[in-house]
Enzyme design. Structure first.
Site, PDB file in Angstrom:
ATOM      1  N   GLY A 170      30.132  10.992   7.893  1.00 30.41           N
ATOM      2  CA  GLY A 170      29.747  10.582   6.546  1.00 30.41           C
ATOM      3  C   GLY A 170      30.884  10.709   5.552  1.00 30.41           C
TER       4      GLY A 170
ATOM      5  N   ASP B 179      37.330   3.638   2.926  1.00 34.17           N
ATOM      6  CA  ASP B 179      37.760   2.347   3.470  1.00 34.17           C
ATOM      7  C   ASP B 179      38.258   2.458   4.909  1.00 34.17           C
ATOM      8  OD1 ASP B 179      37.081   1.002   1.179  1.00 34.17           O
ATOM      9  OD2 ASP B 179      39.106   0.957   0.354  1.00 34.17           O
TER      10      ASP B 179
ATOM     11  N   SER C  21      41.398  10.001   4.263  1.00 28.68           N
ATOM     12  CA  SER C  21      40.652  11.098   4.869  1.00 28.68           C
ATOM     13  C   SER C  21      39.603  11.573   3.887  1.00 28.68           C
ATOM     14  CB  SER C  21      41.599  12.260   5.216  1.00 28.68           C
ATOM     15  OG  SER C  21      40.864  13.430   5.532  1.00 28.68           O
ATOM     16  N   SER C  22      38.468  11.997   4.407  1.00 27.92           N
ATOM     17  CA  SER C  22      37.427  12.540   3.539  1.00 27.92           C
ATOM     18  C   SER C  22      37.922  13.769   2.782  1.00 27.92           C
ATOM     19  CB  SER C  22      36.190  12.898   4.370  1.00 27.92           C
ATOM     20  OG  SER C  22      35.626  11.741   4.948  1.00 27.92           O
TER      21      SER C  22
ATOM     22  N   HIS D  20      36.932   4.388   7.282  1.00 29.33           N
ATOM     23  CA  HIS D  20      35.729   4.283   8.111  1.00 29.33           C
ATOM     24  C   HIS D  20      35.235   2.839   8.189  1.00 29.33           C
ATOM     25  CE1 HIS D  20      35.228   8.617   6.764  1.00 29.33           C
ATOM     26  NE2 HIS D  20      35.151   8.725   8.078  1.00 29.33           N
TER      27      HIS D  20
END
Length: 279
Positions: free
Chosen positions: A27, A31, A182-183, A33
């Protein structure tokens, strides 16, 4: 888009599909992902994405509770990408009882680089990936090269367990200044975000030295880490490895043009960033 949490319901919806493409995520989608979803669509139909923050791959001092959860925003993004099913199980769905059986990657792949600094991480990753593959039963699954070691381990797991799932590698999605998406980038302050592209620049500098014939990889690695340290980073590693098995190359490998990758992990402030570059 259907949102499903029950494993049996998921299997019912996918029964009879000939070439399901799968993208597992935790989750907080960006962009990078979404580029995986687009690549998946080129290799299979329907596309199934999953969102599950996997407790097994977080260490005791890592950020499981802090990890950003943006479910509704994620749903909207996946709908725009034409994802057919979002599999969003709860912990109770995937771990109805303690997960006593674990996948254990081989030491030479799982206990080096990230595995050295995050003990048990790849066991947690491969255990959940194998379980998700069992739930979705995909023909293809897409993983990003940004997590290069993870990609290699999952690919080897799929091969050695004779899983009917082809692992597709997606190129790292970068911001205009080179920072890999990266998240965890959201944890960076404005000042840190401005500094963050230095990690990719360091990888490029190492790669350019190797391409120009510099064969002393240990000196290159030490110098790159020292340069980052001078800029205020706390590097865990910058390491040149063989793409084929992530082992250090010998002098003979270097002389014979072995395909290589340089991988890095370093803390900038409180945020740990990883990146890599194929040479």
């Amino acid at each position: 888009m259907k949102i499903i949490s029950c494993i049996e319901e998921l299997r019912d919806h996918l029964r009879g599909q000939l070439r399901t493409a799968f993208v597992p995520t935790m989750g907080n989608l960006h962009d990078g992902h979404l580029s995986l979803m687009r690549l998946a669509r080129k290799h299979g139909d329907p596309v199934v994405a999953s969102i599950f923050v996997n407790r097994l791959q977080f260490g005791p001092n890592e950020d499981f509770d802090r990890y950003p959860r943006t479910f509704q925003a994620d749903v909207e993004k996946l709908e725009k990408e034409g994802v057919y099913i979002l599999f969003a199980p709860t912990e109770k769905d995937l771990y109805p009882e303690p997960q006593e059986f674990r996948v254990q990657p081989p030491n030479d792949l799982g206990n080096t680089l990230e595995g050295e600094f995050r003990p048990g991480f790849f066991s947690g990753v491969t255990t959940i990936v194998l379980k998700l593959f069992s739930c979705v039963q995909p023909s293809v699954a897409v993983f990003g090269k940004k997590d290069y070691q993870q990609l290699m381990i999952v690919r080897n797991m799929s091969k050695q367990f004779a899983l009917p799932t082809e692992i597709i590698a997606a190129e790292t999605y970068r911001a205009e200044d080179g920072l890999a998406l990266s998240s965890r980038n959201m944890y960076l302050s404005a000042e840190e975000r401005a500094e963050a592209p230095a990690l990719f620049k360091s990888l490029n500098a190492v790669a350019n030295e190797v391409r120009s014939g510099h064969l002393d990889i240990f000196q290159l690695e030490r110098q790159a880490m020292a340069d980052l340290s001078q800029r205020g980073w706390k590097p865990d590693y910058i390491s040149i490895r063989k793409r084929s098995n992530l082992q250090p190359p010998s002098a003979g490998d270097m002389a014979q043009g072995e395909k290589l990758v340089v991988l890095a992990a370093a803390k900038l402030g409180a945020t740990r960033l990883i990146d890599n570059l194929e040479i």
